[in-house]
Every structure is written in C-alpha cells, then in structure tokens.
Design an enzyme around this catalytic site. Structure first.
Site, PDB file in Angstrom:
ATOM      1  N   ILE A   1     126.763  34.985   5.961  1.00 12.88           N
ATOM      2  CA  ILE A   1     128.186  35.276   5.782  1.00 12.88           C
ATOM      3  C   ILE A   1     128.514  36.679   6.313  1.00 12.88           C
ATOM      4  O   ILE A   1     129.661  36.997   6.529  1.00 12.88           O
ATOM      5  CB  ILE A   1     128.642  35.122   4.308  1.00 12.88           C
ATOM      6  N   ASP A   2     127.469  37.500   6.532  1.00 10.17           N
ATOM      7  CA  ASP A   2     127.709  38.870   7.029  1.00 10.17           C
ATOM      8  C   ASP A   2     128.122  38.891   8.503  1.00 10.17           C
ATOM      9  O   ASP A   2     128.704  39.865   8.969  1.00 10.17           O
ATOM     10  CB  ASP A   2     126.445  39.728   6.875  1.00 10.17           C
TER      11      ASP A   2
ATOM     12  N   MET B   1     130.430  41.128   0.285  1.00  6.00           N
ATOM     13  CA  MET B   1     129.139  41.506   0.862  1.00  6.00           C
ATOM     14  C   MET B   1     129.309  41.959   2.322  1.00  6.00           C
ATOM     15  O   MET B   1     130.410  42.245   2.759  1.00  6.00           O
ATOM     16  CB  MET B   1     128.180  40.329   0.790  1.00  6.00           C
ATOM     17  N   GLY B   2     128.216  41.972   3.070  1.00  8.51           N
ATOM     18  CA  GLY B   2     128.293  42.355   4.478  1.00  8.51           C
ATOM     19  C   GLY B   2     127.225  43.347   4.891  1.00  8.51           C
ATOM     20  O   GLY B   2     127.073  43.649   6.073  1.00  8.51           O
ATOM     21  N   ARG B   3     126.544  43.908   3.874  1.00  8.16           N
ATOM     22  CA  ARG B   3     125.492  44.894   4.151  1.00  8.16           C
ATOM     23  C   ARG B   3     126.033  46.035   5.013  1.00  8.16           C
ATOM     24  O   ARG B   3     127.023  46.623   4.641  1.00  8.16           O
ATOM     25  CB  ARG B   3     124.303  44.201   4.797  1.00  8.16           C
TER      26      ARG B   3
END
Ligand code: F6P
Length: 372
Positions: free
Chosen positions: A136-137, A179-181
């Site tokens: 998803i990132d 999220m996404g880091r």
C-alpha cells in the site's frame, strides 16, 4: 518427483495479492501444464526445519473465487534469510536445500522492497525467481503502481472524509495517520482525494511553529480541520514546540523516549506521530480540551481490505505476465510492472531503487501538502 513452482507472499499484506495467486495458477495450469505449491509465510516457511508444514496445495479448482479475497491466503512474514547472522546460520543454503527436497525449481511471488531483495539474492545464487510488486506504500521503482495501493486510496479517502465530516459536526480538528514508511504517496493521495486541508509527507520535514500557525488559520476560518499525516512525517525533536509538549504532556514524553523496534531488514516500526501532533496542537493552539483534536490511525485497516476492481485486474495481469516469463519463456530475475497501460518487466536492480514523492513544491503545495 514432478517439478513444481512455489508461490510466496512476503512483507506487509495488502489487497490484490490473492488475485495474483489465482491468475498465476490458472495461467500456469492451462497454458504450461505447470504444478504449484503455495508456501505459507514466505521465506520463514521456506527456511523452516519442516517446510512440508507450510505447504498449501494450489490448482485451478482451489483458486476459484480467490480474486476478490482480502489480504493473502498464504500468510506473510518479514523473515530475512540474508542478514549476516542468518547467513552465518546458513539459512540461504537451507532454503535452497528445502526447495530441492520439495521438487521446486522456481519461485513466483509478491513482495515490496525487502522481499524482492531476498528474491534477488536467491537469483544471484542461481535459483530462478520472478516477483510482482505489492504494497500500500507504493514505494518501489520500476512500476507506476503496486498492488494494493489503489484499494488503500479508495477506502482511505472514504474513511478520512467520514472522520472529517464528523469533525465538522463537532467543530474539531481531525488528524488521520496513514502508513507509507519513508514515502508519502499514501498520505498524498488519500489527502487529496478526501479534500484534506493539510497533508504531511516524510519527504518534506515539518517546521512545527509554521504548521501550528497554519492549522490555527484553518481552524479559525472553517471551525474544523481535516489533516492527513504520513506515519513517517519528520518533525525535529529539538524544536522548541516539541520541548514545550515534552514538558506539558506525559504521553509526548513517553512517545519520544520510545526507541522504535527494527524489523529484520532494519526498517523502524513506525506509527504514533499523530499522537504527538495531537498534543502539540492542543498546547500551541491553546485548546481547552484534548478532545478538540481527534486522531484516527488508518494503519492496518488499509492492508486487510478486499481489493477494488483496479487491484483485481492488476493482480490478474501481473500473474499472467509472471507465469509467461518464468514458465513460458524460462526467464527469471525480474519484477513485473505496469507503465501507462502496458504490463512489462524490469530487472531487480532497477526495481529496488526506492520511490519517494518527487513532485515540485509548487504542485505539492497546491495539492495541500504542508511545506515549511
Ligand atoms: O507494508 C508496508 C507497511 O505497511 C509500512 O507502511 C508500515 O510501516 C509497515 O508495513 C508495518 O509493517 P508490520 O506489519 O511489519 O508492522
């Protein structure tokens, strides 16, 4: 023993992985007469003392109706066989032995940066692998979009609009964390699609004094605010604003003192920046009650979703291409990708370059990204 192809799904789960699995199996069975076995928990399953326990039989019959199921039926792990310690323990050799013992002569899988890196290390040791990008990132190069991203944006935007509508009714500030880091794609697109007033992304460090001034302006004008923050948002910990929050809030103190754990690839376990920002905003805006700022962490909610049509189609197309390359053309060492409308492939080295938000400040600002 008949030769088989192993299917694995590593890294964070996401929507669309099962569509890929179903597609590979159908294409491989019908076009190439190939046999498959799923291996649960990716490299952890392959490296186990008893890999038979991790096997999931997969054939055209068993994948009927799988395309729109959420997450991954093969489970996942972040086990890294190639850390110095695990190399010293001879895990890569153990995996190769297990594969031989199981009669497997190729791997098809889904992964993000880390799982693709592990697949490339096996490839370097002469074992054929082909991977499809999922996260998803959306933070892997060599593809316009990764499996799972479109679904996460669709539902993330709906959920964010919903919290913003509630915030409006109660004259509150809504802070939604995603999220996404190290990449801001998820926050950016969810923010834009949900009409966010401000979006923070890891690629643009946040000056807290200016951020609070901007939220004050929005809150005064609209009597509510819709803020979307990426989990990797970078705030300077020696900022006077943070110092004040550290003194006034025990929660901020304890969150700042917590050292994030690392996964086996060295990625810090993120999450919680919105809890700090919530308290910072209360203090700096002089709000009477903490409930005037409400936080929602969409985090894992966006990972376990059933895929939207775009991700089902992408999973199916990635699956056909992956099967054609490994089983039809007998080639390997590549990641499948999509560019424009075309499905293609890139060598692992190209795929493994991180992909962060690289649009000009002017465009980002127009979209609502906070730029200090
Ligand atoms: O899949 C990527 C990701 O969703 C990141 O955005 C997040 O930081 C991480 O996974 C969390 O993963 P885990 O399941 O290991 O806690």
């Amino acid at each position: 023993m008949s030769r088989k192809t192993a299917l694995i799904t590593g890294g964070g789960d996401c929507p669309g992985i099962n569509a890929f699995l179903a597609s590979v199996v159908r294409r491989g069975n019908s076009e190439y007469g190939a046999e498959f076995i799923g291996v649960r928990s990716a490299f952890a399953g392959l490296a186990s003392d008893n890999p038979e326990k991790y096997l999931v039989p997969l054939n055209t019959e068993s994948v009927i109706g799988l395309e729109n199921r959420s997450s991954t039926i093969l489970e996942s792990s972040r086990f890294n066989p190639f850390t110095p310690e695990n190399e010293a323990k001879k895990y890569p050799e153990k995996i190769l032995n297990n594969l031989k013992h199981l009669g497997v002569d190729g791997i098809l899988g889904t992964g993000g940066n880390d799982t693709i890196l592990s697949a490339s290390r096996l490839e370097e040791r002469g074992f054929p692998t082909v991977m499809a990008p999922k996260s998803i990132d959306n933070d892997v190069s060599g593809t316009d979009v990764m499996l799972g991203f479109r679904t996460a944006i669709f539902f993330g935007a709906q959920a964010t609009r919903s919290t913003a509508d509630s915030a409006r009714a109660h004259r509150r500030i809504s802070l939604v964390e995603v999220m996404g880091r190290n990449a801001g794609w998820l926050a950016l697109e969810i923010g834009v699609a949900s009409g966010a007033d401000l979006i923070t992304i890891p690629e643009r460090p946040v000056n807290l004094t200016k951020f609070c001034a901007e939220v004050t302006r929005i809150y005064r004008e609209h009597h509510y605010a819709n803020l979307v923050v990426a989990e990797g948002t970078s705030i300077p910990y020696n900022d006077p604003v943070i110092e004040r929050a550290r003194i006034e809030s025990a929660v901020v103190r304890s969150l700042l003192e917590e050292t994030p754990e690392l996964d086996s690839f060295g990625n810090p376990k993120l999450g919680g920046v919105s809890q700090i920002l919530r308290r910072v905003l209360r203090i700096e805006l002089g709000l009477e009650k903490i409930e005037e700022v409400r936080t929602t962490d969409l985090g894992f909610t966006l990972r376990g979703l059933a895929p939207v049509a775009d991700d089902i189609i992408l999973g199916i197309r990635f699956g056909i291409k992956a099967a054609d390359i490994l089983l039809g053309e007998k080639r390997s060492g590549v990641m499948i990708g999509i560019h424009g409308l075309e499905i293609d492939e890139v060598p692992y080295a190209q795929a493994l370059k991180p992909k962060t938000v690289n649009r000009p400040d002017r465009e980002l600002q127009a979209l609502g990204v906070f730029i200090s």
